[in-house]
Design a protein around this motif. Structure first.
Motif, PDB file in Angstrom:
ATOM      1  N   ASN A   1      -4.323  17.875   2.640  1.00  0.00           N
ATOM      2  CA  ASN A   1      -5.008  17.218   1.518  1.00  0.00           C
ATOM      3  C   ASN A   1      -4.045  16.360   0.680  1.00  0.00           C
ATOM      4  OD1 ASN A   1      -7.420  16.598   0.184  1.00  0.00           O
ATOM      5  ND2 ASN A   1      -6.977  18.082  -1.446  1.00  0.00           N
ATOM      6  N   TYR A   2      -2.829  16.251   1.112  1.00  0.00           N
ATOM      7  CA  TYR A   2      -1.884  15.372   0.423  1.00  0.00           C
ATOM      8  C   TYR A   2      -2.285  13.922   0.669  1.00  0.00           C
ATOM      9  CZ  TYR A   2       1.571  19.099  -0.388  1.00  0.00           C
ATOM     10  OH  TYR A   2       2.224  20.217  -0.809  1.00  0.00           O
ATOM     11  N   ARG A   3      -2.134  13.084  -0.373  1.00  0.00           N
ATOM     12  CA  ARG A   3      -2.374  11.653  -0.179  1.00  0.00           C
ATOM     13  C   ARG A   3      -1.261  11.083   0.698  1.00  0.00           C
ATOM     14  NH1 ARG A   3      -4.099  13.047  -5.093  1.00  0.00           N
ATOM     15  NH2 ARG A   3      -5.984  12.113  -5.954  1.00  0.00           N
ATOM     16  N   ASP A   4      -1.645  10.135   1.529  1.00  0.00           N
ATOM     17  CA  ASP A   4      -0.687   9.556   2.474  1.00  0.00           C
ATOM     18  C   ASP A   4      -0.630   8.036   2.305  1.00  0.00           C
ATOM     19  OD1 ASP A   4       1.111   9.336   4.486  1.00  0.00           O
ATOM     20  OD2 ASP A   4      -0.294   9.764   6.120  1.00  0.00           O
ATOM     21  N   TYR A   5       0.509   7.535   1.803  1.00  0.00           N
ATOM     22  CA  TYR A   5       0.638   6.106   1.523  1.00  0.00           C
ATOM     23  C   TYR A   5       1.495   5.407   2.558  1.00  0.00           C
ATOM     24  CZ  TYR A   5      -1.245   7.486  -2.979  1.00  0.00           C
ATOM     25  OH  TYR A   5      -2.046   7.987  -3.960  1.00  0.00           O
ATOM     26  N   ASP A   6       1.200   4.127   2.747  1.00  0.00           N
ATOM     27  CA  ASP A   6       2.051   3.330   3.627  1.00  0.00           C
ATOM     28  C   ASP A   6       2.650   2.176   2.824  1.00  0.00           C
ATOM     29  OD1 ASP A   6       0.240   1.179   3.458  1.00  0.00           O
ATOM     30  OD2 ASP A   6      -0.934   1.991   5.110  1.00  0.00           O
ATOM     31  N   VAL A   7       3.432   1.346   3.497  1.00  0.00           N
ATOM     32  CA  VAL A   7       4.142   0.289   2.788  1.00  0.00           C
ATOM     33  C   VAL A   7       3.199  -0.693   2.074  1.00  0.00           C
ATOM     34  CG1 VAL A   7       6.325   0.359   4.026  1.00  0.00           C
ATOM     35  CG2 VAL A   7       4.378  -0.879   5.002  1.00  0.00           C
ATOM     36  N   SER A   8       2.042  -0.928   2.661  1.00  0.00           N
ATOM     37  CA  SER A   8       1.148  -1.880   1.996  1.00  0.00           C
ATOM     38  C   SER A   8       0.600  -1.285   0.698  1.00  0.00           C
ATOM     39  CB  SER A   8       0.007  -2.296   2.932  1.00  0.00           C
ATOM     40  OG  SER A   8      -0.980  -1.291   3.009  1.00  0.00           O
ATOM     41  N   ASP A   9       0.430   0.025   0.691  1.00  0.00           N
ATOM     42  CA  ASP A   9       0.000   0.677  -0.552  1.00  0.00           C
ATOM     43  C   ASP A   9       1.071   0.533  -1.627  1.00  0.00           C
ATOM     44  OD1 ASP A   9      -2.490   1.673   0.395  1.00  0.00           O
ATOM     45  OD2 ASP A   9      -1.431   3.264   1.466  1.00  0.00           O
ATOM     46  N   VAL A  10       2.309   0.755  -1.219  1.00  0.00           N
ATOM     47  CA  VAL A  10       3.418   0.618  -2.169  1.00  0.00           C
ATOM     48  C   VAL A  10       3.499  -0.824  -2.670  1.00  0.00           C
ATOM     49  CG1 VAL A  10       5.927   0.695  -2.422  1.00  0.00           C
ATOM     50  CG2 VAL A  10       4.733   2.529  -1.203  1.00  0.00           C
ATOM     51  N   HIS A  11       3.238  -1.745  -1.767  1.00  0.00           N
ATOM     52  CA  HIS A  11       3.255  -3.155  -2.114  1.00  0.00           C
ATOM     53  C   HIS A  11       2.211  -3.438  -3.211  1.00  0.00           C
ATOM     54  CE1 HIS A  11       3.348  -7.527  -0.367  1.00  0.00           C
ATOM     55  NE2 HIS A  11       3.936  -7.420  -1.513  1.00  0.00           N
ATOM     56  N   ARG A  12       1.041  -2.902  -3.007  1.00  0.00           N
ATOM     57  CA  ARG A  12      -0.023  -3.111  -3.987  1.00  0.00           C
ATOM     58  C   ARG A  12       0.339  -2.465  -5.319  1.00  0.00           C
ATOM     59  NH1 ARG A  12      -4.859  -2.677  -1.158  1.00  0.00           N
ATOM     60  NH2 ARG A  12      -3.920  -0.717  -0.507  1.00  0.00           N
ATOM     61  N   LEU A  13       0.886  -1.268  -5.258  1.00  0.00           N
ATOM     62  CA  LEU A  13       1.281  -0.587  -6.497  1.00  0.00           C
ATOM     63  C   LEU A  13       2.351  -1.368  -7.251  1.00  0.00           C
ATOM     64  CD1 LEU A  13       1.266   3.107  -5.256  1.00  0.00           C
ATOM     65  CD2 LEU A  13      -0.165   2.143  -7.072  1.00  0.00           C
ATOM     66  N   SER A  14       3.265  -1.954  -6.508  1.00  0.00           N
ATOM     67  CA  SER A  14       4.298  -2.758  -7.162  1.00  0.00           C
ATOM     68  C   SER A  14       3.676  -3.971  -7.839  1.00  0.00           C
ATOM     69  CB  SER A  14       5.326  -3.223  -6.124  1.00  0.00           C
ATOM     70  OG  SER A  14       5.955  -2.100  -5.525  1.00  0.00           O
ATOM     71  N   PHE A  15       2.697  -4.537  -7.172  1.00  0.00           N
ATOM     72  CA  PHE A  15       1.964  -5.668  -7.757  1.00  0.00           C
ATOM     73  C   PHE A  15       1.353  -5.249  -9.100  1.00  0.00           C
ATOM     74  CE2 PHE A  15      -1.814  -8.185  -8.489  1.00  0.00           C
ATOM     75  CZ  PHE A  15      -1.528  -9.461  -8.020  1.00  0.00           C
ATOM     76  N   VAL A  16       0.709  -4.100  -9.087  1.00  0.00           N
ATOM     77  CA  VAL A  16       0.078  -3.598 -10.311  1.00  0.00           C
ATOM     78  C   VAL A  16       1.135  -3.377 -11.391  1.00  0.00           C
ATOM     79  CG1 VAL A  16      -1.184  -1.676 -11.353  1.00  0.00           C
ATOM     80  CG2 VAL A  16      -1.855  -2.525  -9.097  1.00  0.00           C
ATOM     81  N   ARG A  17       2.231  -2.773 -11.003  1.00  0.00           N
ATOM     82  CA  ARG A  17       3.261  -2.494 -11.999  1.00  0.00           C
ATOM     83  C   ARG A  17       3.807  -3.777 -12.621  1.00  0.00           C
ATOM     84  NH1 ARG A  17       8.340  -2.276 -13.017  1.00  0.00           N
ATOM     85  NH2 ARG A  17       8.947  -3.109 -11.008  1.00  0.00           N
TER      86      ARG A  17
END
Lengths: 154, 154
Positions: free
Chosen positions: A35-51
């Motif tokens: 049940n752990y969330r599983d992120y990939d590089v594109s998710d991190v990319h999007r999060l960086s965009f948000v930040r």
DNA sequence: GCTTGACCTTCCCATGATGGGAAGGCCCAA
DNA sequence: TTGGGCCTTCCCATCATGGGAAGGTCAAGC
């Protein structure tokens, strides 16, 4: 990768990542068996965009639009620019408000000797609204003069 | 007078007056038989003081201190001035933050033609962090590259 | 007197973005 | 197997303000 990894890499706290997911700003990632969330590089990319957008003061609702434009190959940069300029206008208004506060505060502080006496133009300036409150009316501030003409209408 | 009258005269909404009372910023006023709050001119005076301090951006906790100093005949203007200057410093920090946001945003907006194409330096600037994002890397943003090497640790 | 509308009361909820913390589950290395 | 570090959800707090519901009060007009 786990949410902690994504948080470290993107600069967005795990708490905030979950929040962004909850409000639908970012898509819910895959889950592992644990049940752990599983992120990939594109998710991190999007999060960086948000930040980065947050660092520029964009509110989340505007970032929602920016994210949609980001992912839209047929977007028009006119729309993106309009959002950016609208934000610039809001920031300028905030700055103007801050500047006005600073102007008044500095003037008050400048007029106060700060020499240990009780006489204080800063207090006077807050109390009465004149540019330089002249009277030292701080003596009447207590709960003394409780008149009896209560229904007085201006 | 009623709370509505006090609100009109002081410029503080009735809602806020009740809130200030609830958090102990201002004393609870007398009540009439009807349980209506009953304010006098000194109450309005105090509320106006609070409103002016709020207009200058003082947080309520600082206003609490200012109110105490206001009512203290033996106060030292040194203390008042220190509070004001501390607030000036905070406002200056906020303004510096705003200015930095504006600087970056204006640069991004200036570099965007806004001519209807999808090419957008603003989006690029949010996506990558370079001063001028050089590559037009907006094409790889989708949810395509979901790799399988999930436990990758930097 | 009675009605009407404006005002008051308390109580609950929402904002926007973020953090803190508790209770319990998972994972990996020793 | 155990321990510590990470994850999960859920609730609460911030800061200052507003909205609204349910019910009581008041004053003016008929």
């Amino acid at each position: 990768m786990n949410i902690g990894q994504a948080a470290t890499r993107s600069g967005v706290s795990a708490k905030m990542i979950r929040y962004y997911e909850a409000i639908g700003l970012i898509p819910a990632p895959a889950r592992r068996d644990s049940n752990y969330r599983d992120y990939d590089v594109s998710d991190v990319h999007r999060l960086s965009f948000v930040r980065r957008a947050r660092d520029l003061g964009f509110p989340l609702e505007r970032i929602r639009i920016l994210l949609a434009l980001w992912g839209d190959d047929g977007r028009s940069n006119t729309e993106v620019k309009a959002i950016a300029l609208a934000h610039v206008t809001e920031l300028e208004a905030q700055r103007a408000s801050l500047d006005e506060m600073l102007r008044v505060l500095r003037r008050l502080a400048d007029s106060c000797e700060g020499d240990g006496r009780s006489d204080c133009p800063i207090i006077d300036g807050l109390e009465g609204l004149g540019p330089q409150a002249s009277g030292k009316g701080s003596g009447d501030k207590g709960s003394g003069e409780k008149g009896s003409d209560e229904a007085c209408r201006a």
